[in-house]
Enzyme design. Structure first.
Site, short mmCIF file in Angstrom:
data_model
loop_
_atom_site.label_atom_id
_atom_site.label_comp_id
_atom_site.label_asym_id
_atom_site.label_seq_id
_atom_site.Cartn_x
_atom_site.Cartn_y
_atom_site.Cartn_z
N ASN A 57 49.96 17.44 74.88
CA ASN A 57 51.27 17.95 74.51
C ASN A 57 52.26 17.94 75.67
O ASN A 57 53.46 17.70 75.48
CB ASN A 57 51.11 19.37 73.97
CG ASN A 57 52.22 19.74 73.01
OD1 ASN A 57 53.05 18.93 72.66
ND2 ASN A 57 52.25 21.00 72.60
N LYS A 83 39.90 12.13 76.92
CA LYS A 83 39.36 13.48 77.02
C LYS A 83 37.84 13.50 76.91
O LYS A 83 37.24 14.56 76.72
CB LYS A 83 40.02 14.37 75.97
CG LYS A 83 41.55 14.41 76.16
CD LYS A 83 42.25 15.29 75.16
CE LYS A 83 43.77 15.25 75.39
NZ LYS A 83 44.51 16.15 74.49
N ARG A 119 51.37 20.81 66.19
CA ARG A 119 51.55 21.09 67.62
C ARG A 119 53.03 21.31 67.91
O ARG A 119 53.90 20.73 67.26
CB ARG A 119 51.03 19.91 68.47
CG ARG A 119 49.57 19.58 68.28
CD ARG A 119 48.64 20.71 68.73
NE ARG A 119 48.81 21.04 70.12
CZ ARG A 119 48.17 20.41 71.11
NH1 ARG A 119 47.34 19.41 70.85
NH2 ARG A 119 48.35 20.78 72.36
N PRO A 168 42.38 20.55 77.51
CA PRO A 168 42.78 19.90 78.77
C PRO A 168 43.31 18.49 78.52
O PRO A 168 42.85 17.77 77.64
CB PRO A 168 41.46 19.85 79.57
CG PRO A 168 40.58 20.87 78.95
CD PRO A 168 40.96 20.93 77.50
N GLU A 169 44.32 18.12 79.30
CA GLU A 169 44.82 16.75 79.22
C GLU A 169 43.95 15.84 80.09
O GLU A 169 43.08 16.30 80.84
CB GLU A 169 46.29 16.71 79.65
CG GLU A 169 47.12 17.72 78.87
CD GLU A 169 48.48 17.24 78.44
OE1 GLU A 169 48.79 16.05 78.58
OE2 GLU A 169 49.25 18.08 77.93
#
Length: 273
Positions: A162, A52, A258, A2-3
């Site tokens: 991302n 986070k 990524r 999760p961002e």
């Protein structure tokens, strides 16, 4: 993973639901049982997020913070109280609503010293208004790594993942390969301010929308984006599709493990306009 806006939403939801209540704290799975017993029957007195990391503070002696990091597969969900299902590491229950934590990277009971260490090692969180973006820039400007890699470094901009890194670079037409040491203070301020606005909107809306009004599905007469992440975006997961602005095919490649997404025509600048 999760961002940051997701973690801030969880902090807000947990506070709104449980603050000031006498709570049943348990670990149905058993891996947090000793710590849960220490907290059982206490009140939740504070919730906060940085990047986070999620912290829940309880009115107990000794270690009084639960430090949670969801990692890649963790989930923290609120639902009406019912018998727990699956491997629930931590349950917080007021008799009406239960919050169940499953599969986190971290769930640990810590004191204020650990909380302070996490804050000190994190970069500025664009969602928080008490952060100094200059701290992130000081770390950014020392590196020769591409800006696209550095924006994923939680010591530079906490909570950015991302989606936000790809979208903020596109929104300012920045070449993702520009080295951090070539990013000017003005460009960093522009990036950070835009992240602050986008991520705060993510907290409010519960989804990530990054396109301007003139590039929405309604304005362009195109189908809405169909993706489990939700939201309308310019480049994220749009590889092989035409750029919403210039029509060039969006590209993707691996960068430090990524997927990076960008438009090779629109994103040629070294500095924000």
């Amino acid at each position: 993973m999760p961002e940051g806006h997701v973690i801030h939403r969880l902090a807000r939801a947990l506070g709104d639901t449980f603050m000031g209540e006498e709570l049943a704290i348990s670990s149905p799975q058993g891996r947090f049982a000793v710590e849960a017993a220490h907290l059982d029957g206490s009140e939740l007195i504070a919730t906060e997020a940085i990047g986070k990391h999620l912290f829940l503070r309880f009115d107990v002696p000794g270690p009084d913070y639960v430090h949670i990091h969801l990692g890649l597969i963790g989930k923290l969900q609120l639902a009406p109280s019912a018998p727990p299902r699956g491997a629930v590491r931590l349950r917080v229950d007021d008799g009406r609503t239960a919050a169940d934590l499953r599969g986190p990277q971290w769930c640990r009971l810590v004191g204020a010293d650990v909380r302070e260490e996490v804050f000190a090692s994190s970069g500025p969180d664009p969602i928080r208004t008490d952060m100094d973006p200059a701290v992130g820039y000081d770390r950014l400007r020392r590196s020769g790594k591409p800006i696209a890699a550095l924006l994923m470094d939680q010591r530079i901009a906490a909570g950015v993942g991302n989606i936000y890194r790809a979208e903020v670079l596109y929104r300012h037409r920045l070449d993702p390969d520009v080295p951090g040491r070539e990013i000017t203070p003005r460009t960093w301020r522009t990036i950070y301010a835009d992240l602050a606005a986008l991520m705060a909107d993510g907290v409010r809306q519960g989804r990530i929308d990054t396109v301007l009004d003139e590039h929405t599905p309604e304005a362009q007469g195109r189908p809405a984006r169909d993706d489990p992440h939700g939201g309308e975006v310019y480049v994220y997961r749009r590889q092989g599709q035409p750029c919403l602005v210039c029509g060039t095919e969006i590209r993707s490649r691996l960068l430090e493990g990524r997927n990076l997404y960008w438009c090779p025509r629109c994103q040629r600048r070294k500095h924000a306009a």
